[in-house]
Design a protein around this motif. Structure first.
Motif, PDB file in Angstrom:
ATOM      1  N   THR A 574      36.149 -91.576 104.958  1.00 11.91           N
ATOM      2  CA  THR A 574      35.016 -90.953 105.288  1.00 11.91           C
ATOM      3  C   THR A 574      34.352 -91.500 106.685  1.00 11.91           C
ATOM      4  O   THR A 574      34.275 -92.534 107.013  1.00 11.91           O
ATOM      5  CB  THR A 574      34.124 -91.467 104.099  1.00 11.91           C
ATOM      6  OG1 THR A 574      34.543 -91.294 102.947  1.00 11.91           O
ATOM      7  CG2 THR A 574      32.748 -90.693 104.162  1.00 11.91           C
ATOM      8  N   ALA A 577      29.666 -88.739 110.057  1.00 11.59           N
ATOM      9  CA  ALA A 577      29.081 -87.227 110.047  1.00 11.59           C
ATOM     10  C   ALA A 577      29.278 -86.740 108.496  1.00 11.59           C
ATOM     11  O   ALA A 577      28.624 -86.179 108.078  1.00 11.59           O
ATOM     12  CB  ALA A 577      30.042 -86.371 111.009  1.00 11.59           C
ATOM     13  N   ARG A 578      30.292 -87.094 107.747  1.00  8.87           N
ATOM     14  CA  ARG A 578      30.599 -86.563 106.480  1.00  8.87           C
ATOM     15  C   ARG A 578      29.336 -87.361 105.499  1.00  8.87           C
ATOM     16  O   ARG A 578      28.965 -86.710 104.778  1.00  8.87           O
ATOM     17  CB  ARG A 578      32.050 -87.125 105.932  1.00  8.87           C
ATOM     18  CG  ARG A 578      32.193 -86.918 104.358  1.00  8.87           C
ATOM     19  CD  ARG A 578      31.972 -85.547 103.984  1.00  8.87           C
ATOM     20  NE  ARG A 578      32.240 -85.286 102.560  1.00  8.87           N
ATOM     21  CZ  ARG A 578      32.025 -84.464 101.934  1.00  8.87           C
ATOM     22  NH1 ARG A 578      31.488 -83.029 102.669  1.00  8.87           N
ATOM     23  NH2 ARG A 578      32.155 -84.118 100.677  1.00  8.87           N
ATOM     24  N   ASP A 580      26.528 -88.205 106.569  1.00 13.75           N
ATOM     25  CA  ASP A 580      25.146 -87.623 106.739  1.00 13.75           C
ATOM     26  C   ASP A 580      25.284 -85.940 106.289  1.00 13.75           C
ATOM     27  O   ASP A 580      24.140 -85.404 105.451  1.00 13.75           O
ATOM     28  CB  ASP A 580      25.138 -87.273 108.277  1.00 13.75           C
ATOM     29  CG  ASP A 580      24.803 -88.627 108.944  1.00 13.75           C
ATOM     30  OD1 ASP A 580      23.972 -89.553 108.134  1.00 13.75           O
ATOM     31  OD2 ASP A 580      24.813 -88.823 110.114  1.00 13.75           O
ATOM     32  N   GLU A 581      26.540 -85.275 106.057  1.00 14.43           N
ATOM     33  CA  GLU A 581      26.312 -84.087 105.422  1.00 14.43           C
ATOM     34  C   GLU A 581      26.288 -84.130 103.732  1.00 14.43           C
ATOM     35  O   GLU A 581      25.518 -83.263 103.654  1.00 14.43           O
ATOM     36  CB  GLU A 581      27.788 -83.438 105.619  1.00 14.43           C
ATOM     37  CG  GLU A 581      28.073 -82.077 105.285  1.00 14.43           C
ATOM     38  CD  GLU A 581      29.389 -81.628 105.361  1.00 14.43           C
ATOM     39  OE1 GLU A 581      29.766 -80.701 104.904  1.00 14.43           O
ATOM     40  OE2 GLU A 581      30.139 -82.191 106.146  1.00 14.43           O
ATOM     41  N   ILE A 582      26.706 -85.090 103.443  1.00 13.71           N
ATOM     42  CA  ILE A 582      26.375 -85.341 102.033  1.00 13.71           C
ATOM     43  C   ILE A 582      24.881 -85.622 101.605  1.00 13.71           C
ATOM     44  O   ILE A 582      24.378 -84.989 100.697  1.00 13.71           O
ATOM     45  CB  ILE A 582      27.333 -86.804 101.360  1.00 13.71           C
ATOM     46  CG1 ILE A 582      28.703 -86.110 101.491  1.00 13.71           C
ATOM     47  CG2 ILE A 582      26.911 -86.874  99.712  1.00 13.71           C
ATOM     48  CD1 ILE A 582      29.731 -87.250 100.903  1.00 13.71           C
ATOM     49  N   ASP A 583      24.219 -86.206 102.394  1.00 15.76           N
ATOM     50  CA  ASP A 583      22.777 -86.662 102.333  1.00 15.76           C
ATOM     51  C   ASP A 583      22.451 -87.259 100.823  1.00 15.76           C
ATOM     52  O   ASP A 583      21.591 -86.491 100.273  1.00 15.76           O
ATOM     53  CB  ASP A 583      22.122 -85.449 102.689  1.00 15.76           C
ATOM     54  CG  ASP A 583      20.610 -85.765 102.872  1.00 15.76           C
ATOM     55  OD1 ASP A 583      20.440 -87.062 103.268  1.00 15.76           O
ATOM     56  OD2 ASP A 583      19.623 -84.895 102.930  1.00 15.76           O
ATOM     57  N   ASN A 603      18.274 -92.987 101.344  1.00 12.07           N
ATOM     58  CA  ASN A 603      19.623 -92.301 101.764  1.00 12.07           C
ATOM     59  C   ASN A 603      20.453 -93.579 101.920  1.00 12.07           C
ATOM     60  O   ASN A 603      20.233 -94.648 102.117  1.00 12.07           O
ATOM     61  CB  ASN A 603      19.333 -91.336 102.894  1.00 12.07           C
ATOM     62  CG  ASN A 603      18.687 -92.193 104.284  1.00 12.07           C
ATOM     63  OD1 ASN A 603      18.501 -93.344 104.134  1.00 12.07           O
ATOM     64  ND2 ASN A 603      18.262 -91.323 105.226  1.00 12.07           N
TER      65      ASN A 603
END
Length: 708
Positions: A574, A577-578, A580-583, A603
């Protein structure tokens, strides 16, 4: 001039030689005695010759033993033989001196003290006070001139051996040091009885300003107070005698205070006159030194320097050729240092202008790169071969050729690629070595982008991810002061005066002492090479200057692995960026147990910081965190939007000039720098004009919130 002891030695030698002659005469008076006389017993011969010479030699040896200066404590100066002078000559010399000179001579040795303090030498003190300039007020009845001179010109405390008797009680004419104030002085508020207050009123009082660190007020001598109290007790019961005593002592007190006022005015007028005289002497010396410095060709260096701070300037003494030759090397050395310093600043300014020009050209050339741009520092470009030769070899008096610089700019692409490769290689070397099955796995740059990869610099405590570590400001700025700058503080620490402002410290001696403390300025030479070698200290360093400012953050990586697993992702693959995308939003179970009414939600990046800050004493575990449902995520984001927690705002950079601003400064920046009058209300418009800076802090909104 023969010493007075020579006649005594001759007389003593003559007296010692008389017995030997009498003995010789006695033995030779009757050489022809009758032979019938019984023979006398022969006595052993005695050495009677040169007796006087032997006694003289013995006396000389004794004198040498007495005058053995090596065994005398202290330093014996040129007055050590003054006692051998005739008394009439000594008295004539003493009659021409000032009172302060007689006071100092009386403390030189015991012989002079016995002469000057004897009753027969009282006329010397009277003549000295009459001829004193300026003449002090008349002597108060009941005092001697020796006591008067000790009060006016002395420095010693009257109650201890201290030489810091700077607190003056004028009506009593007594000097005290700060340590003796509590024992010898008495204030009005220290008296509790009525009779004591009446005795205090007839004592000589003087207003002292914080004597020895005590409160400001009127003080009298305890000795005088105790004497007045005992005298009033002896008259206890006789009201008339007490009234007469109080009236009489009040008259004496008034007379002494009037005399103290006259002495105080004389003392301060004398001190003001002396200070004025010393100032004139120093100013004349300063002007003479400035004139000689200008003759040496150092006139321009005097414009930016405080002349009294130069060695040997602040001395209240006329400048002679001998003095100038003594202080000239240190002054010239200090001015040479100033000249080299000015040259260093000039070269520094030229290099700074050229580096700014290089930075502007690189930013224009790389404006088409995707944002945020990951670039080396200006110094990384400046130290490379094509740019370093241009920046250093161009003469200081000449401007940098813009055309040549423009032709060299395309080489920046190759420099950026090589710098990025070397930086990635350095960061990969900081990561822990793989264990187990992945030991044979080859490292590549993809490991740097994982969500579990965090670094830290030696200046921050916050974990830093990749590629933010490449643009981190701590690793790109200067960390030390320039060696060319001289930040010496020339101000001297002055000792606080002990007591009131009447402390009579000698300004002339203080200046001589301060000039001896001045240190000689170090000599050094400045050239373009020496200034260029220090460029990282006055402009900005290269990225990770010295390759020792970055380390791997193992604690943050361990916390990130736990958080990623709770989110249902694989820590081995992981990326940042991944995540941050899941958030996703996570709940801290340990903090929820403390408050059952609400849950603490945040978060994934805030969760890592929360683990490091609040639960650092416990190892991270998956059971300590829980991923919340989608409904709770909606509630958490609503609470985050309404949160008014103040914290560090995210950094954004302008798409036009790449200047770093915050959201609050966005509209004013566009209007002031680019003449664009627009109000940025929504996030989309903001994203069109600005982009998130590469070195944005990890601790930024949204912060942790509590939900039901």
């Amino acid at each position: 001039m023969l010493p007075r002891s020579s006649n005594r030695l001759k007389e003593r030698a003559h007296n010692l030689s008389q017995p030997s002659q009498s003995v010789t005469t006695t033995t030779t008076q009757h050489p022809h005695k009758s032979s019938q006389t019984a023979p006398t017993r022969l006595r052993k011969k005695q050495k009677l010759i040169d007796t006087a010479h032997e006694n003289q030699t013995e006396h000389k040896n004794n004198v040498k033993k007495q005058v053995n200066h090596n065994r005398v404590k202290g330093r014996r100066g040129k007055l050590r033989n003054i006692n051998e002078m005739p008394m009439d000559i000594l008295l004539e010399i003493f009659s021409q001196l000032q009172p302060v000179d007689l006071l100092h001579l009386s403390r030189a040795n015991k012989d002079l003290r016995s002469i000057l303090l004897s009753s027969g030498s009282a006329f010397l003190w009277t003549m000295a006070f009459k001829s004193a300039t300026p003449c002090p007020p008349p002597l108060y009845p009941g005092r001697t001139f020796v006591q008067y001179a000790n009060f006016l010109y002395g420095r010693h405390c009257y109650f201890c051996p201290s030489v810091h008797g700077n607190i003056l009680h004028w009506p009593s004419q007594v000097r005290l040091c700060s340590k003796c104030v509590p024992e010898q002085l008495l204030a009005y508020n220290q008296i509790a009885t009525q009779s004591g207050l009446e005795a205090f009123r007839v004592c000589c009082q003087h207003n002292l300003r914080k004597p020895g660190g005590h409160a400001t007020g009127s003080y009298c001598l305890k000795i005088e107070y105790d004497r007045k109290v005992s005298e009033m007790k002896s008259r206890m019961g006789d009201e008339a005698a007490i009234r007469d005593f109080i009236e009489h002592q009040g008259n004496i007190k008034a007379a002494r205070e009037r005399h103290a006022r006259e002495v105080w005015l004389w003392f301060h007028h004398q001190r003001a006159a002396r200070s004025t005289n010393l100032y004139r002497m120093r100013e004349k010396r300063r002007l003479d030194i400035v004139e000689r410095i200008q003759a040496e060709g150092y006139g321009p260096e005097l414009q930016g320097i405080y002349v009294p701070n130069l060695p040997g300037v602040r001395v209240a003494k006329e400048l002679t050729d001998r003095d100038w030759e003594r202080i000239k090397p240190n002054i010239i050395n200090a001015l040479d240092y100033k000249r080299q310093e000015a040259l260093g600043w000039k070269i520094m300014g030229v290099f700074r202008k050229r580096l700014d020009q290089l930075n502007t050209s690189i930013l224009q050339f790389t404006s088409d790169m995707p944002q945020p741009r990951i670039l080396p520092t200006v110094l990384d470009f400046a130290r490379s071969a094509p740019f370093c030769e241009l920046l250093k070899n161009t003469a200081i008096e000449e401007e940098l050729d813009a055309k040549i610089l423009e032709n060299l700019i395309p080489n920046a692409v190759e420099l950026i690629v090589s710098w990025r490769e070397s930086a990635d290689e350095l960061l990969l070397g900081l990561l822990p070595k793989p264990t187990g099955r992945s030991r044979k796995a080859r490292r590549d740059t993809s490991q740097l982008g994982l969500a579990t990869t965090f670094f830290k610099c030696h200046w921050c405590t916050e974990p830093i991810s990749y590629p933010r570590i490449l643009m981190h400001n701590c690793l790109r700025g200067r960390r030390s002061d320039p060696s060319i700058e001289v930040g010496e503080d020339d101000s001297e620490e002055q000792d606080g005066s002990e007591g009131e402002d009447e402390g009579d410290a000698d300004p002339e001696n203080e200046d001589e002492g301060s000039s001896s403390k001045e240190q000689e300025a170090p000599s050094y030479k400045v050239n373009t090479e020496s200034v260029w070698n220090k460029v990282s200290s006055w402009y900005g360093g290269a990225w990770n200057e010295g390759n020792d400012q970055v380390t791997h953050d193992q604690e943050a990586s361990s916390c990130a692995k736990v958080i990623i697993k709770v989110c249902g992702e694989d820590p081995e693959t992981t990326t940042y960026a991944r995540m941050d995308e899941i958030d996703a939003r996570l709940e801290c179970v340990r903090c929820g147990l403390k408050s059952k009414a609400s849950r603490l939600v945040m978060n994934w990046t805030t969760a890592i910081l929360h683990e490091l800050d609040s639960h650092f004493e416990e190892p991270p575990a998956e059971s300590d965190w829980r991923k919340i449902s989608d409904e709770d995520v909606i509630k958490a984001k609503e609470s985050e939007s309404k949160s008014k927690v103040k914290g560090r705002a995210a950094y954004y950079q302008c798409n036009r000039c790449h200047h770093i601003v915050s959201k609050i400064q966005a509209s004013s920046h566009l209007l002031g720098s680019h003449n664009i009058d627009v109000e940025i209300d929504d996030e989309l418009a903001y994203r069109q004009e600005f982009y998130l800076a590469a070195d944005h802090p990890m601790k930024r909104p949204p912060y942790a919130v509590r939900i039901l």
